[in-house]
Each structure stands twice: as C-alpha cells, then as structure tokens.
Design a protein around this motif. Structure first.
Motif, PDB file in Angstrom:
ATOM      1  N   ASP A  87      -3.531  11.974 -42.899  1.00  0.00           N
ATOM      2  CA  ASP A  87      -4.111  12.072 -41.561  1.00  0.00           C
ATOM      3  C   ASP A  87      -5.284  11.140 -41.268  1.00  0.00           C
ATOM      4  O   ASP A  87      -5.674  11.027 -40.105  1.00  0.00           O
ATOM      5  N   TRP A  88      -5.865  10.519 -42.275  1.00  0.00           N
ATOM      6  CA  TRP A  88      -7.066   9.735 -41.996  1.00  0.00           C
ATOM      7  C   TRP A  88      -6.754   8.437 -41.262  1.00  0.00           C
ATOM      8  O   TRP A  88      -7.400   8.099 -40.277  1.00  0.00           O
ATOM      9  N   LEU A  89      -5.787   7.688 -41.732  1.00  0.00           N
ATOM     10  CA  LEU A  89      -5.492   6.390 -41.125  1.00  0.00           C
ATOM     11  C   LEU A  89      -4.763   6.570 -39.807  1.00  0.00           C
ATOM     12  O   LEU A  89      -3.774   7.305 -39.720  1.00  0.00           O
ATOM     13  N   ASP A  90      -5.239   5.881 -38.794  1.00  0.00           N
ATOM     14  CA  ASP A  90      -4.539   5.849 -37.502  1.00  0.00           C
ATOM     15  C   ASP A  90      -3.499   4.727 -37.570  1.00  0.00           C
ATOM     16  O   ASP A  90      -3.704   3.633 -37.053  1.00  0.00           O
ATOM     17  N   ALA A  91      -2.388   5.033 -38.239  1.00  0.00           N
ATOM     18  CA  ALA A  91      -1.363   4.009 -38.438  1.00  0.00           C
ATOM     19  C   ALA A  91      -0.793   3.543 -37.108  1.00  0.00           C
ATOM     20  O   ALA A  91      -0.468   2.356 -36.942  1.00  0.00           O
ATOM     21  N   GLY A  92      -0.681   4.461 -36.148  1.00  0.00           N
ATOM     22  CA  GLY A  92      -0.189   4.072 -34.830  1.00  0.00           C
ATOM     23  C   GLY A  92      -1.118   3.103 -34.139  1.00  0.00           C
ATOM     24  O   GLY A  92      -0.682   2.122 -33.532  1.00  0.00           O
ATOM     25  N   GLY A  93      -2.426   3.377 -34.211  1.00  0.00           N
ATOM     26  CA  GLY A  93      -3.400   2.480 -33.607  1.00  0.00           C
ATOM     27  C   GLY A  93      -3.417   1.121 -34.277  1.00  0.00           C
ATOM     28  O   GLY A  93      -3.518   0.081 -33.613  1.00  0.00           O
ATOM     29  N   LEU A  94      -3.321   1.108 -35.614  1.00  0.00           N
ATOM     30  CA  LEU A  94      -3.302  -0.154 -36.347  1.00  0.00           C
ATOM     31  C   LEU A  94      -2.077  -0.978 -35.966  1.00  0.00           C
ATOM     32  O   LEU A  94      -2.163  -2.203 -35.778  1.00  0.00           O
ATOM     33  N   THR A  95      -0.948  -0.308 -35.838  1.00  0.00           N
ATOM     34  CA  THR A  95       0.271  -1.017 -35.440  1.00  0.00           C
ATOM     35  C   THR A  95       0.164  -1.530 -34.010  1.00  0.00           C
ATOM     36  O   THR A  95       0.430  -2.707 -33.728  1.00  0.00           O
ATOM     37  N   ARG A  96      -0.241  -0.656 -33.117  1.00  0.00           N
ATOM     38  CA  ARG A  96      -0.276  -1.000 -31.691  1.00  0.00           C
ATOM     39  C   ARG A  96      -1.277  -2.114 -31.391  1.00  0.00           C
ATOM     40  O   ARG A  96      -0.977  -3.046 -30.630  1.00  0.00           O
ATOM     41  N   GLU A  97      -2.459  -2.029 -31.991  1.00  0.00           N
ATOM     42  CA  GLU A  97      -3.551  -2.932 -31.622  1.00  0.00           C
ATOM     43  C   GLU A  97      -3.646  -4.186 -32.486  1.00  0.00           C
ATOM     44  O   GLU A  97      -4.290  -5.159 -32.094  1.00  0.00           O
ATOM     45  N   VAL A  98      -3.024  -4.164 -33.657  1.00  0.00           N
ATOM     46  CA  VAL A  98      -3.209  -5.278 -34.589  1.00  0.00           C
ATOM     47  C   VAL A  98      -1.889  -5.900 -35.025  1.00  0.00           C
ATOM     48  O   VAL A  98      -1.717  -7.121 -34.949  1.00  0.00           O
ATOM     49  N   LEU A  99      -0.958  -5.091 -35.485  1.00  0.00           N
ATOM     50  CA  LEU A  99       0.238  -5.634 -36.120  1.00  0.00           C
ATOM     51  C   LEU A  99       1.339  -5.988 -35.122  1.00  0.00           C
ATOM     52  O   LEU A  99       1.927  -7.068 -35.198  1.00  0.00           O
ATOM     53  N   ALA A 100       1.641  -5.087 -34.195  1.00  0.00           N
ATOM     54  CA  ALA A 100       2.725  -5.347 -33.243  1.00  0.00           C
ATOM     55  C   ALA A 100       2.481  -6.578 -32.367  1.00  0.00           C
ATOM     56  O   ALA A 100       3.440  -7.311 -32.068  1.00  0.00           O
ATOM     57  N   PRO A 101       1.230  -6.854 -31.926  1.00  0.00           N
ATOM     58  CA  PRO A 101       1.027  -8.071 -31.130  1.00  0.00           C
ATOM     59  C   PRO A 101       1.357  -9.362 -31.878  1.00  0.00           C
ATOM     60  O   PRO A 101       1.478 -10.416 -31.249  1.00  0.00           O
ATOM     61  N   LEU A 102       1.506  -9.261 -33.210  1.00  0.00           N
ATOM     62  CA  LEU A 102       1.835 -10.449 -34.001  1.00  0.00           C
ATOM     63  C   LEU A 102       3.295 -10.457 -34.427  1.00  0.00           C
ATOM     64  O   LEU A 102       3.690 -11.244 -35.291  1.00  0.00           O
ATOM     65  N   ASP A 103       4.099  -9.586 -33.818  1.00  0.00           N
ATOM     66  CA  ASP A 103       5.545  -9.682 -33.982  1.00  0.00           C
ATOM     67  C   ASP A 103       6.030 -10.999 -33.390  1.00  0.00           C
ATOM     68  O   ASP A 103       5.362 -11.575 -32.516  1.00  0.00           O
TER      69      ASP A 103
END
Length: 208
Positions: A87-103
């Motif tokens: 529960d600690w890591l906001d994996a959704g936020g990390l994906t949405r804000e950092v990783l997905a924009p670099l798809d």
C-alpha cells in the motif's frame, strides 16, 4: 548462473553503455530497484553523468516521492510490513505521471515528484517535458512485480543476512516485506540486470 565481481565504476560504465545503446528516437525508462540498505539511489545518481557524456538527457526520479498519503499508508499502523509491501507506493500515480507519458507516442511530459511525506501534501512540482531519447532513472524499493512499464530493470540484491545487518533498528520491521518480495516478485529472476550488493565495496554482477 555465474557471478562476476565488478568494481562500482565498471558497473556504472557497463550499465551506461547498455542504456545508451537504446534507440535515440524513444525514451528509456530505467528502474534501479533495491532496499534502502542497497542504496539504489546512489547507483541511479552515478549513472546520470556517464549517460549525459554519451549524449543522453537524463531525469532522476525517486519512487519515495510517489508514496500514498499517510492516511492510506498507515491505515494498519506505521510498522505493518504487509501495508509497506502492498500500500505504500502509489504505483498508479507513478505510472500515470512518470512512466506512461514516456510510452511510444507519449507526450514526454513528466512530473518529477508527487507527494511530500514530511508535510503529507502534494509537492506541486512543475511538469518537465523530456525530448525523445532522454533517459528516466527511477530508484526505489519493491518496484518489480507491479507491471510498471520500465524498459530496463536493475535489481540490487542483498542476501537476507546482509539485509538484516544493514537495516537500522528503526526500519527492521520492513524485513518481512522484503522476504515476501523475494518469494512473490522474484526480483532476482525477473530483473534485466541483477547485482549482488552484500558488500557495497565489492559488488558482483549475475550473468546468465
């Protein structure tokens, strides 16, 4: 499977060569995964300079800046290892804000940080637009096994004994989470690069 000793400078150069060899018309998302005792942030920091010398723009992001609010992290107490794992890591936020924009075909518009755990508020960091060919270096713990879209994953492995010795008493409660991580995510088998860090002065790279 073979293990070969390697100096830290040689490890950095080897990883920088591998990352820089990726096509220059797309972004490269790199995870440096490991418990804090393995100091993944140090390795990620060390890669930035050599990559820039190889003509790559670099952005550093820490997964610790993408944790959930305290009300969610500490719902089951401040020292619950299962909550730390799940529960600690906001994996959704990390994906949405950092990783997905670099798809491929993405906007390249990345948020360097999301949540300040000291103030328990959003950081309100400005977005940064990375040009194609730039490298994103993300350090953190428990990153694998979450379907996060990284292009290269580096796992810094500590044996259970070394992890226990190098983890301070104030965070010893996290050790069961790392034991669970080894069993469920199998980072030593799934990472693209595995480095044994039992002795931080003398790392060893796992081959094969």
């Amino acid at each position: 499977m073979r293990v070969r000793p390697i100096s830290l400078p040689s490890l950095v150069e080897r990883l920088a060569d591998r990352i820089a060899a990726a096509p220059r018309d797309s972004w490269v998302r790199v995870a440096v995964d490991g418990a804090p005792a393995a100091r993944p942030g140090d390795l990620a920091d060390a890669l930035a300079g050599p990559l820039r010398l190889r003509g790559r723009e670099v952005m550093r992001v820490s997964a610790w800046d993408f944790l959930r609010p305290a009300s969610l992290r500490f719902e089951h107490g401040k020292t619950d290892p299962d909550a730390f794992y799940e529960d600690w890591l906001d994996a959704g936020g990390l994906t949405r804000e950092v990783l997905a924009p670099l798809d491929p075909g993405g906007s390249g518009r990345v948020l360097p940080s999301l949540w300040n755990t000291v103030t328990d508020r959003a950081t309100r960091a400005p977005y940064v637009t990375l040009p194609p060919g730039a490298v994103l270096l993300v350090d953190g713990a428990l990153l694998l096994g979450r379907w996060l879209p990284f292009d290269l994953t580096v796992h810094l492995r500590l044996s259970p004994g070394a992890l226990a010795r190098r983890t301070g008493p104030e965070t010893a409660w996290t050790l069961p989470a790392y034991e669970r991580y080894e069993l469920e995510a199998e980072p030593a088998e799934t990472a693209d690069v595995v480095v044994r860090m039992d002795d931080p002065r003398h790392p060893a790279i796992v081959i094969g």
